[in-house]
Design a protein around this motif. Structure first.
Motif, PDB file in Angstrom:
ATOM      1  N   ARG A 184     -51.407-110.917  17.256  1.00 26.04           N
ATOM      2  CA  ARG A 184     -51.334-109.775  18.170  1.00 26.04           C
ATOM      3  C   ARG A 184     -50.322-108.737  17.694  1.00 26.04           C
ATOM      4  N   ILE A 185     -49.190-109.198  17.183  1.00 28.29           N
ATOM      5  CA  ILE A 185     -48.165-108.280  16.676  1.00 28.29           C
ATOM      6  C   ILE A 185     -48.721-107.446  15.520  1.00 28.29           C
ATOM      7  N   TRP A 186     -49.367-108.115  14.567  1.00 33.74           N
ATOM      8  CA  TRP A 186     -49.896-107.393  13.419  1.00 33.74           C
ATOM      9  C   TRP A 186     -51.001-106.424  13.828  1.00 33.74           C
ATOM     10  N   LEU A 187     -51.860-106.828  14.749  1.00 34.46           N
ATOM     11  CA  LEU A 187     -52.907-105.928  15.220  1.00 34.46           C
ATOM     12  C   LEU A 187     -52.292-104.675  15.851  1.00 34.46           C
ATOM     13  N   ALA A 188     -51.261-104.855  16.634  1.00 35.91           N
ATOM     14  CA  ALA A 188     -50.576-103.698  17.232  1.00 35.91           C
ATOM     15  C   ALA A 188     -50.005-102.799  16.135  1.00 35.91           C
ATOM     16  N   ARG A 189     -49.406-103.377  15.128  1.00 35.17           N
ATOM     17  CA  ARG A 189     -48.858-102.577  14.024  1.00 35.17           C
ATOM     18  C   ARG A 189     -49.950-101.774  13.342  1.00 35.17           C
ATOM     19  N   TRP A 190     -51.097-102.396  13.089  1.00 40.59           N
ATOM     20  CA  TRP A 190     -52.195-101.692  12.424  1.00 40.59           C
ATOM     21  C   TRP A 190     -52.680-100.523  13.252  1.00 40.59           C
ATOM     22  N   ARG A 191     -52.624-100.688  14.563  1.00 40.99           N
ATOM     23  CA  ARG A 191     -53.076 -99.629  15.476  1.00 40.99           C
ATOM     24  C   ARG A 191     -52.000 -98.575  15.713  1.00 40.99           C
ATOM     25  N   GLY A 192     -50.800 -98.798  15.204  1.00 39.95           N
ATOM     26  CA  GLY A 192     -49.703 -97.871  15.427  1.00 39.95           C
ATOM     27  C   GLY A 192     -49.068 -98.030  16.795  1.00 39.95           C
ATOM     28  N   GLU A 193     -49.245 -99.187  17.413  1.00 42.37           N
ATOM     29  CA  GLU A 193     -48.697 -99.481  18.734  1.00 42.37           C
ATOM     30  C   GLU A 193     -47.411-100.289  18.604  1.00 42.37           C
ATOM     31  N   ALA A 194     -46.640-100.307  19.667  1.00 43.60           N
ATOM     32  CA  ALA A 194     -45.424-101.127  19.698  1.00 43.60           C
ATOM     33  C   ALA A 194     -45.826-102.573  20.023  1.00 43.60           C
ATOM     34  N   PRO A 195     -45.524-103.512  19.140  1.00 44.65           N
ATOM     35  CA  PRO A 195     -45.880-104.906  19.413  1.00 44.65           C
ATOM     36  C   PRO A 195     -44.970-105.544  20.449  1.00 44.65           C
ATOM     37  N   ARG A 196     -45.498-106.579  21.117  1.00 43.75           N
ATOM     38  CA  ARG A 196     -44.715-107.355  22.081  1.00 43.75           C
ATOM     39  C   ARG A 196     -44.348-108.676  21.425  1.00 43.75           C
ATOM     40  N   PHE A 197     -43.069-108.875  21.197  1.00 44.02           N
ATOM     41  CA  PHE A 197     -42.591-110.084  20.541  1.00 44.02           C
ATOM     42  C   PHE A 197     -42.338-111.211  21.530  1.00 44.02           C
ATOM     43  N   ASP A 198     -42.180-110.873  22.804  1.00 42.39           N
ATOM     44  CA  ASP A 198     -41.815-111.855  23.828  1.00 42.39           C
ATOM     45  C   ASP A 198     -42.989-112.190  24.741  1.00 42.39           C
ATOM     46  N   GLU A 199     -44.179-111.946  24.273  1.00 37.07           N
ATOM     47  CA  GLU A 199     -45.365-112.102  25.107  1.00 37.07           C
ATOM     48  C   GLU A 199     -45.555-113.543  25.576  1.00 37.07           C
TER      49      GLU A 199
END
Length: 160
Positions: free
Chosen positions: A56-71
């Motif tokens: 999920r973190i990497w997908l957010a990065r690819w999309r230019g979104e802020a990833p959630r590390f504490d999900e």
């Protein structure tokens, strides 16, 4: 230039291998998955969470979104993984070879600015999952719940 079709195949393999792990945990009580073990993340559940959240973190990065590390994972493992696999598949299905060669800029866990070619980042996610599935598979095997062979070659043989 990256081959976007191969990236789709790698994401498909990632899902195939994750689903073999998920099939192996079917019926295993949550307490057993959370029991401390000699594992990098300490429990089978923690390994599952780490692999899922990393995707999920990497997908957010690819999309230019802020990833959630504490999900927090609040739904059954199969549902959480299915949602993520669907998002990954949709994302890579829309890529051209040119798209796959673009640079992804992101901030790592230590706050450092980084960049990576998108195709390399996708390959990393699959490889990262392979490493953690291997440990999870070994832990499950010790419980008599082996996920079976997870190698890419086995995935390919099933698709001939």
């Amino acid at each position: 230039m990256a081959d976007s079709r191969q990236l789709c195949r790698l994401v498909d393999y990632n899902q195939w291998a994750d689903e073999r792990i998920l099939a192996a945990i079917d019926g295993v009580p949550a307490e057993e998955l959370a029991r401390p073990r000699e594992a990098y993340f300490g429990t089978i559940a923690a390994n599952l969470r780490h692999t899922l959240v990393a995707q999920r973190i990497w997908l957010a990065r690819w999309r230019g979104e802020a990833p959630r590390f504490d999900e927090a994972i609040t739904v059954p493992w199969r549902d959480a993984y299915a949602e993520t696999h669907g998002a990954l598949r949709r994302y890579v299905a829309g890529l051209s070879d040119t798209d796959a060669g673009r640079l992804v800029r992101y901030t790592d866990l230590q706050g450092n600015a980084r960049e990576i070619v998108l195709a390399d980042a996708i390959t990393h996610v699959v490889n990262h999952g392979t490493a953690h599935r291997a440990e999870t598979g070994l832990l499950l095997e010790r419980l008599g719940r082996s996920p079976g062979d997870l190698d890419y070659a086995y995935y390919c043989r099933e698709r001939l």
